[in-house]
Design an enzyme around this catalytic site. Sequence first.
Site, PDB file in Angstrom:
ATOM      1  N   ASP A 309       0.870  -1.161   0.000  1.00 14.99           N
ATOM      2  CA  ASP A 309       0.000   0.000   0.000  1.00 14.99           C
ATOM      3  C   ASP A 309       0.914   1.220   0.000  1.00 14.99           C
ATOM      4  O   ASP A 309       2.003   1.176   0.560  1.00 14.99           O
ATOM      5  CB  ASP A 309      -0.885  -0.010   1.240  1.00 14.99           C
ATOM      6  N   LYS A 310       0.497   2.303  -0.655  1.00  9.02           N
ATOM      7  CA  LYS A 310       1.397   3.461  -0.767  1.00  9.02           C
ATOM      8  C   LYS A 310       1.471   4.259   0.526  1.00  9.02           C
ATOM      9  O   LYS A 310       2.533   4.367   1.142  1.00  9.02           O
ATOM     10  CB  LYS A 310       0.952   4.384  -1.910  1.00  9.02           C
TER      11      LYS A 310
END
Length: 645
Positions: A309-310
């Site tokens: 996930d960023k």
Amino acid sequence: MIKVINNHKNHITAISGGLLVLALVFYLNGLQGFRDGALLVATFLAGVPIFIKAYQALRMKAFSIELLVIIAVIGAFFIGEYMESAVVTFLFMFGDYLEVRTLSKTRSSLKELVDMAPQEATIIREGKQVTVPVEDVIEGDHVIVRSGGKVPVDGSILNGQATLNEAAVTGESVPRSKKTDDQAFSGTILDNGYIEMIAEKVGDDTTFAKIIELVEEAQESKSKTEKYLDRFANIYTPAVVVLAVLVYALTQNLHTAITFLVVACPGALVIGAPVSNVAGIGNGAKNGVLIKGGEFMDNFSKVDTLIFDKTGTLTRGKPEVTDIKVFNGETPDSLLRLVAQAETISEHHLGQTIVKEANARNIALDGEPKNTEVIKGSGIRTTLEGRILAIGNRKLMANENIEIPAGVANYAINREKSGNTTIFAAIDGQIAGIFSIADQIRDDAKQALAEMRKSGIQKIIMLTGDNWHTAELVASQLGIDEIHAELLPENKVEIVKKLKADGHIVAMAGDGINDAPSIAAADIGIAMGEGGTDVSMETADVVLMSDKLKQYSHAFSLSKATIRNMNQNTSFAVGTVFVLLAGVLTGSVHLASGMFIHEASVLLVILNAMRLIRFNQKSMKKEAGKEEVSKIDSNQGMNRIKTLY
């Protein structure tokens, strides 16, 4: 009686060893009768604990190594080989002593954690400072920690400022500064300063207590290799007895058959895998990595695809408002006041960033939103001061039939291309402004990804609910292979499942809260977050206790090293048994020497596993360095997939 014997096994071993020396003295002085008497007593003393364990195993319908030794000792008695029976029992007991000692060292990381647990706390009750046992602290207590003291509970700091060593929780040796409203965790040490805090989690609910519990459970859990070896041992031991009978039938030599029993003991085979597992998990705990068991260690080592996930994983997770662009006559502060007031009901990190910006500008948030609705993956809709507000992304604007003028759209795109997330704010159906929010890439992200590629990762993928332009900018800087942007949580789960269906072994890393569904769907779920949240600890298979991607890199390399070490031990144990059996059948290995070699092999696999306690990535970092990073930059093509939902 059995308990007394077990409690004095070390003394029994020492006495039987002394009797062996005494028997040698008698032999050298021609006192044959005294020699035999000393050997018989030594055999009996050392044999009793072995017999008890064999009997207990038989009651559980299990064939243990101790059973093979007892059969061999009885056989040695039968043929009058008192020296060999005494030596075999002593060596077996001495080997057991060495195993216990060395195994305790493999659990040293857990012992260090337990030793770090605070025992007392200074609290304020009825206006007075009192020192109480840590188990007597209750939620809501006012706790005081001074320089050199241990933080006894989890809680938020009310007053004071201090530097805390959080190595026991996060694995980070560099102390961190803490001030009012920051979180402090049980087990951390106050290097210098003074703090007063409110106890929010106490006893077994603290982060530190959960870490100890998780490590204890993980070290007791078994990998697939261990489970297989347990089943194998239950079949192998009775098979050895049958083979020993066949050896006697073919050779008519009881001594050879007895020796066959002893050297065929699968001690190194049985102990090799568990000790590697314990040492690997202990190393992880010492470095702020909680791997929840041997099976997860095994699965992690096979991962070929990493998904990140960023926000909060590849980036620092501390976004800031970089610009407020207003339209239709609004001022930045007036729009910020309305939007921040609306976002007070949202738990989304971007909404909270806007609230934080309003607080930093000392803007009073005293309005009361009405008819508020949170649209997952899009934004919020609410009524405030008689005005209808829609705050979120383009998808929300489209759903609300709010037109985005060309100039506004171009401005938003330009902000996104420069690395910002754009939040649209509409009032009464008209775009009133755009909030630009930026989050910085983690300093160690590039190096960590390079190390993971070097360790065998074939594909790195980034999933984000953010816009395409920002996602592309982050991916280009880090050399990400594939990106999926503007996703809802359920979309992330779909991508994880598709990759698994395509045959990939997938590890998913997120913050452990909004990414919990995709973390749970992956082959290995990895939660990142300072101090660890309840959700991350429960959902993930691997928990990284600090916000450092280098811990992720260490965890993956450690899993590879642990399984490699486990395989080395298994191969060595099997090879040793075959060599010894061949030596018995050719007459070059005898009962005492066979037992000595057997115990030596057990000790060697334990010592090999203990190397994992000191495992680190220093050599790997030297090799990875700038050369590896530049190689990724120049040669790693980006197979970017723009996925819009």
